[in-house]
Design an enzyme around this catalytic site. Structure first.
Site, mmCIF file in Angstrom:
data_model
loop_
_atom_site.group_PDB
_atom_site.id
_atom_site.type_symbol
_atom_site.label_atom_id
_atom_site.label_comp_id
_atom_site.label_asym_id
_atom_site.label_seq_id
_atom_site.Cartn_x
_atom_site.Cartn_y
_atom_site.Cartn_z
ATOM 1 N N TYR A 346 0.824 -1.200 0.000
ATOM 2 C CA TYR A 346 0.000 0.000 0.000
ATOM 3 C C TYR A 346 0.866 1.262 0.000
ATOM 4 O O TYR A 346 1.879 1.337 0.678
ATOM 5 C CB TYR A 346 -0.950 0.030 1.226
ATOM 6 C CG TYR A 346 -2.121 0.948 0.959
ATOM 7 C CD1 TYR A 346 -3.348 0.447 0.538
ATOM 8 C CD2 TYR A 346 -1.973 2.334 1.056
ATOM 9 C CE1 TYR A 346 -4.408 1.291 0.243
ATOM 10 C CE2 TYR A 346 -3.024 3.182 0.745
ATOM 11 C CZ TYR A 346 -4.240 2.659 0.351
ATOM 12 O OH TYR A 346 -5.279 3.512 0.049
ATOM 13 N N GLU A 381 -5.556 6.082 5.430
ATOM 14 C CA GLU A 381 -5.525 4.846 4.636
ATOM 15 C C GLU A 381 -4.475 3.850 5.133
ATOM 16 O O GLU A 381 -4.556 2.664 4.843
ATOM 17 C CB GLU A 381 -5.342 5.163 3.154
ATOM 18 C CG GLU A 381 -4.103 5.968 2.857
ATOM 19 C CD GLU A 381 -4.175 6.760 1.549
ATOM 20 O OE1 GLU A 381 -4.523 6.189 0.524
ATOM 21 O OE2 GLU A 381 -3.866 7.967 1.586
ATOM 22 N N LYS A 442 -0.577 -1.359 -13.932
ATOM 23 C CA LYS A 442 -1.257 -1.251 -12.645
ATOM 24 C C LYS A 442 -2.760 -1.453 -12.755
ATOM 25 O O LYS A 442 -3.410 -1.004 -13.674
ATOM 26 C CB LYS A 442 -1.016 0.129 -12.033
ATOM 27 C CG LYS A 442 -1.649 0.191 -10.653
ATOM 28 C CD LYS A 442 -1.707 1.551 -10.030
ATOM 29 C CE LYS A 442 -2.713 1.515 -8.887
ATOM 30 N NZ LYS A 442 -2.357 0.541 -7.838
HETATM 31 P P1 IOT Z 1 -3.348 -1.002 -4.811
HETATM 32 O O1 IOT Z 1 -2.047 -0.391 -5.105
HETATM 33 O O2 IOT Z 1 -4.037 -1.736 -5.888
HETATM 34 O O3 IOT Z 1 -3.317 -1.936 -3.537
HETATM 35 C C1 IOT Z 1 -2.645 -1.586 -2.376
HETATM 36 C C2 IOT Z 1 -2.072 -2.857 -1.751
HETATM 37 O O4 IOT Z 1 -3.143 -3.719 -1.311
HETATM 38 C C3 IOT Z 1 -1.266 -3.724 -2.711
HETATM 39 O O5 IOT Z 1 0.060 -3.294 -2.845
HETATM 40 C C4 IOT Z 1 -1.374 -5.084 -2.055
HETATM 41 O O6 IOT Z 1 -0.471 -5.236 -0.977
HETATM 42 C C5 IOT Z 1 -2.796 -5.077 -1.521
HETATM 43 N N1 IOT Z 1 -3.724 -5.660 -2.502
HETATM 44 C C6 IOT Z 1 -4.280 -5.060 -3.566
HETATM 45 N N2 IOT Z 1 -5.085 -5.882 -4.238
HETATM 46 C C7 IOT Z 1 -5.049 -7.068 -3.587
HETATM 47 C C8 IOT Z 1 -5.663 -8.339 -3.782
HETATM 48 N N3 IOT Z 1 -6.503 -8.548 -4.775
HETATM 49 N N4 IOT Z 1 -5.386 -9.324 -2.907
HETATM 50 C C9 IOT Z 1 -4.533 -9.125 -1.886
HETATM 51 N N5 IOT Z 1 -3.932 -7.946 -1.650
HETATM 52 C C10 IOT Z 1 -4.172 -6.931 -2.476
HETATM 53 C C11 IOT Z 1 -5.058 2.341 -3.977
HETATM 54 C C12 IOT Z 1 -4.672 1.257 -4.893
HETATM 55 O O7 IOT Z 1 -4.650 1.373 -6.084
HETATM 56 O O8 IOT Z 1 -4.306 0.141 -4.238
HETATM 57 N N6 IOT Z 1 -4.013 2.690 -3.106
HETATM 58 C C13 IOT Z 1 -2.964 3.572 -3.618
HETATM 59 C C14 IOT Z 1 -3.024 5.004 -3.152
HETATM 60 C C15 IOT Z 1 -4.344 5.590 -2.923
HETATM 61 C C16 IOT Z 1 -4.385 7.049 -3.161
HETATM 62 N N7 IOT Z 1 -4.242 7.745 -1.929
HETATM 63 C C17 IOT Z 1 -3.925 9.030 -1.852
HETATM 64 N N8 IOT Z 1 -3.795 9.765 -2.926
HETATM 65 N N9 IOT Z 1 -3.732 9.545 -0.673
HETATM 66 C C18 IOT Z 1 -1.604 3.060 -3.152
HETATM 67 O O9 IOT Z 1 -0.633 3.788 -3.297
HETATM 68 O O10 IOT Z 1 -1.522 1.938 -2.662
HETATM 69 MG MG MG Z 2 -0.288 -0.403 -5.563
#
Ligand code: IOT
Ligand code: MG
Length: 515
Positions: A346, A381, A442
């Site tokens: 994250y 978050e 991504k």
């Molecule tokens: P994303 O980057 O897709 O997911 C964040 C984390 O959640 C991943 O790195 C992983 O560890 C876990 N994860 C995601 N999908 C799964 C899955 N299907 N199964 C298990 N674990 C999973 C949103 C995002 O796209 O998440 N988060 C952004 C930032 C948000 C924007 N915030 C802001 N502007 N303040 C991020 O950077 O992670």
């Molecule tokens: Mg990510």
């Protein structure tokens, strides 16, 4: 599995006069065993509850100074070295932070790199409240004329009955009965002057850098590899079997790859729904790294109905962020019970501009990164409560202070290069992951899990017009926050469908009035 040994939540009152009796035991979303914490000095009392995983030392004491620590510190060796006491690396994190405080005073919080919140009752009768650089361990405060309540969860303070006073330097939460949030990277020093609480200083201990560096690409790649490896290593602590939540995207795969380099056994877990999943991509990474891999499927209709748990955990009203956190909350709640330390990917997208992967111009990309870095605080978050609702400790290597400082300041041309997003990170993982993973575009968790579309479908199904979907989601999130965080209701007593119905009828009424 050894499991984490730390304070994952707390709620304490520091009082200087016998005021109204402390209310009943706080209702935390964070699961763990509760231990009483108590300290007294010169007419000041600190009393409350710590939520623990393992058997940590919640309080540390040196003479008249008492310190309560939630969370953990990652630059332990550096602190112990600088303070000149190698034994500190064997003690508790609370003792380490206390030693740092005694050595540096308030600037200790500019040196500590961790996921923590601290409350200090110092020998001068002052109360110090400090967050880490990212505010990744939330710290809420409510003051009245008899004392100060401090908690890792706003809900434990939001129904305070006493007359609340202002806490300058902290952010008042709307309709929160005087509850304030201590900002990210901030230490507040509170004093009492003739029985009244005052903020005597607001010390900023970290701010998102605005400057950028343009190192040679090879040097940048090597630096990212080294710092991320170190952030993962320090986050493993003594855990013999860490877990990585793995989507199969570059961020979480990178964390898993570094974790494998430092542990004999890494568990990985991937979640998906009937609408969508990333199982194939995650399984490819797990197979390559040899992790003990598990897939968890959630019905998307059930998933959206767990929104009250996401609100209970994150204590926010932002529906976009809730869409990122909901799948994680649902995943954590389905893991087998027992001690567990989770590393996530994250936050990588914030300093690297991953959410803006289609932005080509470097000045635009850098501007959105600067904007995202300027606006993260308060979105909560990274809160440990997101996994704490399942009794699990989680930590985010990309928001390690050193990794973050490095990533934010890098020239945008190293983040987007040769038409590829997050180039420097991908390049730093060459040789550690399959080529297909290194090149994989991504997919946000809200997309990969189908959370956004499943919530949208529920709204459309109830007759909410398409152009009103975002507004309806925002209204639902606000309503749930009001019931659960401000009103103290349990998530299982708040129905997604009822909130949806009342939101939909409010929107319909509004439309009729307009037309
Ligand atoms: P994303 O980057 O897709 O997911 C964040 C984390 O959640 C991943 O790195 C992983 O560890 C876990 N994860 C995601 N999908 C799964 C899955 N299907 N199964 C298990 N674990 C999973 C949103 C995002 O796209 O998440 N988060 C952004 C930032 C948000 C924007 N915030 C802001 N502007 N303040 C991020 O950077 O992670
Ligand atoms: Mg990510």
């Amino acid at each position: 599995m050894l499991g984490p040994n730390l304070v994952s939540g707390f709620s304490v009152r520091v009082s200087w006069a016998s005021g109204p009796a402390t209310p009943t035991a706080p209702q935390f979303a964070t699961q763990g065993h509760h231990i009483p914490v108590e300290a007294a000095y010169a007419g000041r009392m600190l009393r409350g509850t710590a939520v623990c995983l393992g058997t940590p030392a919640a309080l540390a004491r040196d003479g008249a100074t008492h310190l309560l620590l939630g969370g953990e510190i990652y630059n332990r060796e550096a602190i112990a070295g600088a303070v000149g006491n190698a034994f500190l690396t064997h003690g508790s994190d609370a003792e380490l932070v206390l030693a740092a405080w005694l050595h540096w005073g308030i600037s200790a919080f500019r040196i500590l790199n961790g996921r923590f919140a601290a409350v200090i009752l110092d020998s001068g009768g002052r109360i110090v409240l400090a967050t880490d650089h990212a505010g990744s361990f939330p710290l809420w405060v409510r003051a009245d004329e008899y004392g100060v309540d401090v908690s890792s969860e706003a809900k434990t303070l939001a129904r305070g009955k006493s007359l609340a006073v202002d806490v300058p330097g902290a952010q008042l939460i709307p309709r929160g009965a005087g509850v304030h949030r201590v900002p990210a990277g901030t230490a507040l020093i509170l004093e009492t002057v003739q029985g009244e609480v005052r903020t005597s200083s607001v010390v900023r201990t970290w701010a998102p850098p605005l400057s950028r560096t343009a190192p040679a690409p090879d040097a940048a790649v090597a630096k990212v590899r080294e710092l991320l490896g170190e952030a993962v290593r320090t986050r493993l602590r003594d855990e013999s079997e860490p877990t990585v939540v793995l989507s199969g995207g570059i961020d979480s795969s990178g964390v898993a790859a570094h974790a494998v380099a430092h542990s004999a056994l890494v568990h990985t877990v991937s979640m998906g729904t009937d609408v969508s999943d990333e199982f194939e991509a995650a399984a490819a990474v797990a197979g390559h790294l040899g992790t003990d891999h598990q897939e968890i499927s959630v019905d998307s209709a059930d998933l959206v109905r767990e929104l009250p748990w996401a609100v209970w955990a994150a204590e926010i009203t932002d529906h976009t962020i809730l869409e990122y956190l909901l799948p994680l909350v649902a995943l954590y709640r389905r893991l087998p019970p027992g001690p567990r330390r989770i590393l996530t990917g994250y936050g990588a997208d914030i300093p690297l501009g991953g959410m803006h992967r289609r932005t080509e111009r470097l000045d635009f990309l850098d501007a959105v990164i600067a904007h995202d870095m300027a606006t993260f605080d308060g979105l909560n978050e990274m809160s440990p409560v997101v996994s704490g609702v399942a009794g699990i400790w989680s930590t985010h290597p990309y928001w390690d202070r050193d990794v973050l400082d490095c990533l934010v300041t890098l020239d945008a041309g190293l983040k987007r290069r040769y038409g590829r997003d997050k180039w420097v990170l991908r390049e730093s993982l060459t040789g550690m992951l399959p080529d297909a993973t290194l090149a994989r575009p991504k997919l946000g968790i809200h997309e990969g899990s189908g959370t956004t579309s499943a919530w949208t479908a529920e709204l459309l199904g109830r007759g909410v017009p398409e152009e009103k979907v975002e507004e309806a989601k925002a209204a639902m999130a606000r309503r749930m926050h009001e019931l659960i965080v401000l009103g103290g209701e349990r998530p299982e007593d708040v129905s997604f469908d009822e909130v949806l119905l009342s939101t939909e009828s409010a929107l319909r009424l509004e439309r009729r009035t307009v037309t």
